[in-house]
Design a protein around this motif. Structure first.
Motif, short mmCIF file in Angstrom:
data_model
loop_
_atom_site.label_atom_id
_atom_site.label_comp_id
_atom_site.label_asym_id
_atom_site.label_seq_id
_atom_site.Cartn_x
_atom_site.Cartn_y
_atom_site.Cartn_z
N UNK A 61 6.16 1.48 0.98
CA UNK A 61 7.51 1.80 1.43
C UNK A 61 8.07 0.59 2.19
N UNK A 62 9.29 0.23 1.84
CA UNK A 62 9.96 -0.89 2.51
C UNK A 62 11.33 -0.43 2.97
N UNK A 63 11.60 -0.56 4.25
CA UNK A 63 12.87 -0.12 4.84
C UNK A 63 13.20 1.32 4.45
N UNK A 64 12.19 2.17 4.46
CA UNK A 64 12.38 3.58 4.16
C UNK A 64 12.47 3.93 2.69
N UNK A 65 12.41 2.93 1.80
CA UNK A 65 12.53 3.17 0.36
C UNK A 65 11.17 3.02 -0.33
N UNK A 66 10.87 3.93 -1.22
CA UNK A 66 9.65 3.87 -2.01
C UNK A 66 9.75 2.72 -3.00
N UNK A 67 8.78 1.80 -2.96
CA UNK A 67 8.81 0.68 -3.91
C UNK A 67 7.57 0.63 -4.80
N UNK A 68 6.53 1.41 -4.46
CA UNK A 68 5.34 1.40 -5.29
C UNK A 68 4.41 2.55 -4.98
N UNK A 69 3.57 2.87 -5.94
CA UNK A 69 2.57 3.93 -5.75
C UNK A 69 1.29 3.58 -6.49
N UNK A 70 0.20 4.14 -6.02
CA UNK A 70 -1.05 4.15 -6.76
C UNK A 70 -1.62 5.55 -6.62
N UNK A 71 -2.10 6.08 -7.73
CA UNK A 71 -2.70 7.41 -7.73
C UNK A 71 -4.10 7.31 -8.32
N UNK B 52 9.42 -5.32 6.04
CA UNK B 52 7.98 -5.17 6.05
C UNK B 52 7.58 -3.95 5.21
N UNK B 53 6.53 -4.12 4.42
CA UNK B 53 6.05 -3.04 3.55
C UNK B 53 4.94 -2.28 4.26
N UNK B 54 5.09 -0.96 4.27
CA UNK B 54 4.06 -0.08 4.84
C UNK B 54 3.31 0.60 3.69
N UNK B 55 2.00 0.74 3.85
CA UNK B 55 1.21 1.52 2.90
C UNK B 55 0.90 2.85 3.56
N UNK B 56 1.37 3.92 2.93
CA UNK B 56 1.26 5.27 3.48
C UNK B 56 0.52 6.17 2.51
N UNK B 57 -0.03 7.28 3.01
CA UNK B 57 -0.58 8.27 2.07
C UNK B 57 0.52 8.76 1.13
N UNK B 58 0.20 8.87 -0.14
CA UNK B 58 1.19 9.32 -1.11
C UNK B 58 1.68 10.73 -0.78
N UNK C 107 2.24 1.80 -9.99
CA UNK C 107 3.65 1.63 -10.37
C UNK C 107 4.41 0.91 -9.27
N UNK C 108 5.25 -0.03 -9.68
CA UNK C 108 6.12 -0.76 -8.74
C UNK C 108 7.53 -0.70 -9.30
N UNK C 109 8.48 -0.44 -8.41
CA UNK C 109 9.89 -0.39 -8.82
C UNK C 109 10.23 -1.69 -9.57
N UNK C 110 10.86 -1.58 -10.74
CA UNK C 110 11.10 -2.76 -11.57
C UNK C 110 11.79 -3.93 -10.86
N UNK C 111 12.71 -3.66 -9.95
CA UNK C 111 13.44 -4.76 -9.32
C UNK C 111 12.62 -5.53 -8.27
N UNK C 112 11.43 -5.02 -7.92
CA UNK C 112 10.58 -5.74 -6.96
C UNK C 112 9.20 -6.05 -7.54
N UNK C 113 9.07 -5.92 -8.86
CA UNK C 113 7.79 -6.27 -9.48
C UNK C 113 7.55 -7.77 -9.34
N UNK C 114 6.28 -8.13 -9.41
CA UNK C 114 5.82 -9.51 -9.25
C UNK C 114 5.90 -10.00 -7.81
N UNK C 115 6.03 -9.05 -6.87
CA UNK C 115 6.06 -9.41 -5.46
C UNK C 115 4.74 -9.15 -4.75
N UNK C 116 3.70 -8.79 -5.49
CA UNK C 116 2.39 -8.55 -4.90
C UNK C 116 2.18 -7.13 -4.40
#
Length: 167
Positions: free
Chosen positions: A50-60, A1-7, A83-92
């Motif tokens: 953040x997904x499973x504790x790993x940063x996968x994207x940001x917006x500033x 599950x992806x969480x959206x957190x304050x940067x 920005x989205x980590x290249x290996x998970x791009x196109x995942x929304x």
């Protein structure tokens, strides 16, 4: 599950590593970096995915302004990078970050939104367009069709010629 957190909850080094992976280490020479030079991102409008504790994207988002020749400065909020980590791009994930930021911006943005981006994508999904930016200028090279803006939270786009830069 992806969480959206304050940067601001994310280690700055992790954000920089993600931006390097998404855009390359030469990204600092881009016009977008000149526009927001010397200012900090707006914490209330900058988020991490953040997904499973790993940063996968940001917006500033950044506090910038439209400065007319007569000295009038109109506050704007510059969106990006998304920005989205290249290996998970196109995942929304980028779309989810944009939608979340826009939801918060509807209540908290202190100026209209602007960005440099793909007009077909950001226009279709998020209501950004180049109609009001034709006389704006940037401190570096840019494609005019990619200079986009959107009114939000009662803040209209500044009209007429002006330079976009940090507040």
């Amino acid at each position: 599950m992806v969480e959206l957190l304050p940067l601001s909850d994310i280690e700055p080094q992790a954000v920089e590593a993600l931006l390097d992976a998404a855009f390359g280490t030469d990204r600092f020479g881009r016009t977008a970096y000149r526009i927001r030079e010397g200012v900090d991102a707006v914490p209330a409008l900058s988020f991490a995915a953040v997904e499973d504790g790993a940063l996968i994207g940001t917006i500033q988002c950044w506090p910038v302004a439209h400065r007319a020749a007569d000295g009038t400065a109109t506050p704007l909020v510059m969106v990006g990078p998304v920005a989205v980590r290249p290996d998970v791009q196109r995942g929304g994930h980028g779309r989810a970050l944009m939608a979340h930021m826009l939801e918060v911006a509807e209540a908290q943005a202190d100026g209209a939104l602007m960005m440099i981006g793909d007009p077909e994508y950001y226009g279709r999904f998020f209501g950004f367009g180049a109609d009001g930016t034709g006389e704006w200028d940037l401190p570096g090279p840019f494609e005019r069709r990619r200079l986009l803006a959107r009114a939000i939270n009662g803040h209209d786009l500044p009209r007429g010629a002006g330079m976009i830069g940090p507040r």
